[in-house]
Design a protein around this motif. Structure first.
Motif, mmCIF file in Angstrom:
data_model
loop_
_atom_site.group_PDB
_atom_site.id
_atom_site.type_symbol
_atom_site.label_atom_id
_atom_site.label_comp_id
_atom_site.label_asym_id
_atom_site.label_seq_id
_atom_site.Cartn_x
_atom_site.Cartn_y
_atom_site.Cartn_z
ATOM 1 N N UNK A 191 0.915 -1.165 0.058
ATOM 2 C CA UNK A 191 0.024 -0.169 0.019
ATOM 3 C C UNK A 191 0.815 1.353 0.063
ATOM 4 N N UNK A 192 0.697 2.094 -1.128
ATOM 5 C CA UNK A 192 1.658 3.040 -1.209
ATOM 6 C C UNK A 192 0.833 4.536 -1.333
ATOM 7 N N UNK A 193 1.262 5.543 -0.897
ATOM 8 C CA UNK A 193 0.454 6.850 -0.762
ATOM 9 C C UNK A 193 1.326 7.987 -1.776
ATOM 10 N N UNK A 194 0.390 8.553 -2.628
ATOM 11 C CA UNK A 194 1.198 9.553 -3.519
ATOM 12 C C UNK A 194 0.098 9.777 -4.782
ATOM 13 N N UNK A 195 0.749 10.582 -5.623
ATOM 14 C CA UNK A 195 0.053 10.500 -6.934
ATOM 15 C C UNK A 195 0.196 9.106 -7.845
ATOM 16 N N UNK A 196 -0.804 9.003 -8.426
ATOM 17 C CA UNK A 196 -0.821 7.504 -9.191
ATOM 18 C C UNK A 196 0.247 7.605 -10.254
ATOM 19 N N UNK A 197 0.331 8.494 -11.062
ATOM 20 C CA UNK A 197 1.308 8.359 -12.182
ATOM 21 C C UNK A 197 2.733 8.518 -11.655
ATOM 22 N N UNK A 198 2.906 9.374 -10.591
ATOM 23 C CA UNK A 198 4.356 9.332 -10.249
ATOM 24 C C UNK A 198 4.745 8.177 -9.537
ATOM 25 N N UNK A 199 4.063 7.197 -8.931
ATOM 26 C CA UNK A 199 4.281 6.215 -8.453
ATOM 27 C C UNK A 199 4.128 4.941 -9.496
ATOM 28 N N UNK A 200 3.358 5.094 -10.170
ATOM 29 C CA UNK A 200 3.163 4.054 -11.397
ATOM 30 C C UNK A 200 4.344 4.366 -12.170
ATOM 31 N N UNK A 201 4.996 5.302 -12.390
ATOM 32 C CA UNK A 201 6.034 5.299 -13.253
ATOM 33 C C UNK A 201 7.421 4.619 -12.750
ATOM 34 N N UNK A 202 7.404 4.182 -11.683
ATOM 35 C CA UNK A 202 8.529 3.414 -10.920
ATOM 36 C C UNK A 202 8.160 1.886 -10.945
ATOM 37 N N UNK A 203 6.799 1.700 -11.377
ATOM 38 C CA UNK A 203 6.645 0.299 -11.182
ATOM 39 C C UNK A 203 7.022 -0.477 -12.565
ATOM 40 N N UNK A 204 7.456 -1.850 -12.557
ATOM 41 C CA UNK A 204 7.990 -2.308 -13.552
ATOM 42 C C UNK A 204 6.982 -2.376 -14.846
ATOM 43 N N UNK A 205 7.695 -2.651 -16.024
ATOM 44 C CA UNK A 205 6.624 -2.564 -17.177
ATOM 45 C C UNK A 205 6.168 -3.961 -17.191
ATOM 46 N N UNK A 206 4.924 -4.174 -17.672
ATOM 47 C CA UNK A 206 4.276 -5.390 -17.929
ATOM 48 C C UNK A 206 4.142 -6.136 -16.597
#
Length: 374
Positions: A191-206
């Motif tokens: 569970x993470x807090x913050x802006x979706x785009x900013x956090x999703x940018x650090x998530x792995x592709x696919x």
């Protein structure tokens, strides 16, 4: 997360249901006491019982006697003098069935900060979104944790849920509710807090099999959602208004990398069956939100779209031809023709001619019949 079985124990939430179907959910505590409109329920009377047991309320006088025997030095009358309304709840003798709450019961009774997603919608998300054990799921908008609980239960201990919540307070509420329900903090929940785009940018592709969006503007999150979604992954979005629904559906089509969206809502109505009195209840759960489901295409592939005939143009805005900048580009005659075309956009010329022929025939038949009568 272990499944709780056996006798009820301290720290568990239990659901009390009386003969009228009214429900009350409490957490069992050492020395705890639950007040009802029909008396008091000591928690000691429920701890150690099997599910499905019947417990009976006691009066305030009997409770004072019990506490006096346990600790003669404790002044138990002072609280009642300070809160005289307690005596009115000291009737006693009212029966309740005690059970562990189902997930639906827990969701409807748990503490909440943000408005929860209703159980009927949570169930549809899990089924339509094809969320199964072992899957990697990304969730946007944890809120109070209703959807998160359903997702955690669906993916099991082998799955992985990553939730992004904008507000720290809501994230704490969601995690607290999950911890109480499962008996421990779910290890498979990130569970993470913050802006979706900013956090999703650090998530792995696919990196995710499924994505669930419950937010105000899901159409602005499609870029990052596609990047982190595995090909063929299912996107499920929950929105509450038709304007949100339209914007999201059109954004998915314009993007070209998502299949044609499926849209639905569910309505829930309970029924009463008592002998020959079988009828729907007077109240029902109507519109709570829309569910939109779409799947991610493989990289470089465009989603197939159905062909829309020109006579069924429902994309052009009727106000488009009346804008001031449009008048300078087109003649007045062309503008009026565009408006007429939009007004007739659902009726083809061929169909219109057939309708007029049929009506002319019916009118002539009617007039002929009236002439004979005259």
């Amino acid at each position: 997360m272990s499944l709780r079985r056996g006798p009820l124990s301290v720290g568990e939430r239990v659901q009390l249901t009386d003969r009228r179907g009214r429900k009350l959910t409490v957490m069992l505590e050492p020395g705890g006491l639950t007040q009802t409109d029909h008396g008091l329920l000591p928690h000691e009377a429920m701890i150690g019982l099997p599910e499905g047991s019947v417990v009976v309320t006691i009066s305030a006088d009997k409770w004072r006697q019990m506490r006096h025997k346990q600790d003669a030095s404790t002044d138990t009358e002072a609280p009642d003098r300070a809160k005289p309304w307690k005596s009115s709840r000291g009737i006693g003798g009212w029966a309740f069935t005690v059970m562990r709450p189902r997930l639906e019961d827990y969701v409807l009774s748990m503490p909440r900060g943000a408005q929860i997603m209703y159980p009927k919608d949570v169930a549809r998300v899990i089924l339509l979104g094809d969320i199964r054990p072992g899957m990697r799921v990304l969730e946007s908008g944890a809120g109070s944790g209703a959807m998160s609980l359903g997702l955690l239960d669906a993916i099991g201990t082998e799955g992985k849920l990553t939730s992004i919540e904008r507000r720290e307070e809501f994230a704490r509420v969601a995690m607290g509710n999950a911890t109480v329900f499962f008996g421990q903090r779910p290890a498979q929940w990130d569970l993470r807090t913050g802006d979706f785009d900013a956090i999703a940018a650090d998530l792995p592709e696919d990196g995710f099999d499924r994505i669930v969006l419950d937010m105000l503007d899901p159409w602005n999150r499609l870029q990052q959602a596609y990047r982190v979604m595995a090909p063929g992954g299912v996107l499920t979005a929950y929105v509450t208004t038709t304007t949100q629904l339209s914007r999201l559906a059109e954004a998915l089509r314009a993007d070209g990398r998502w299949t044609e969206p499926e849209i639905m809502e569910s309505l829930e109505r309970s029924w009463k069956a008592d002998g020959l009195a079988v009828r729907p209840e007077h109240e029902m759960i109507g519109h709570t939100g829309f569910l939109l489901i779409s799947r991610a295409m493989a990289p470089g592939q465009q989603a197939l779209r159905k062909h829309v005939r020109a006579t069924k143009d429902y994309q052009t805005d009727v106000d488009q031809s009346r804008r001031p900048d449009t008048i300078s580009k087109f003649s007045q005659e062309r503008e009026m023709q565009d408006v007429e075309d939009l007004e007739l956009r659902r009726v083809s010329d061929r169909k219109l001619r057939k309708v007029l022929r049929d009506l002319d025939h019916q009118v002539r038949t009617l007039q002929g019949g009236q002439g004979q009568e005259g």
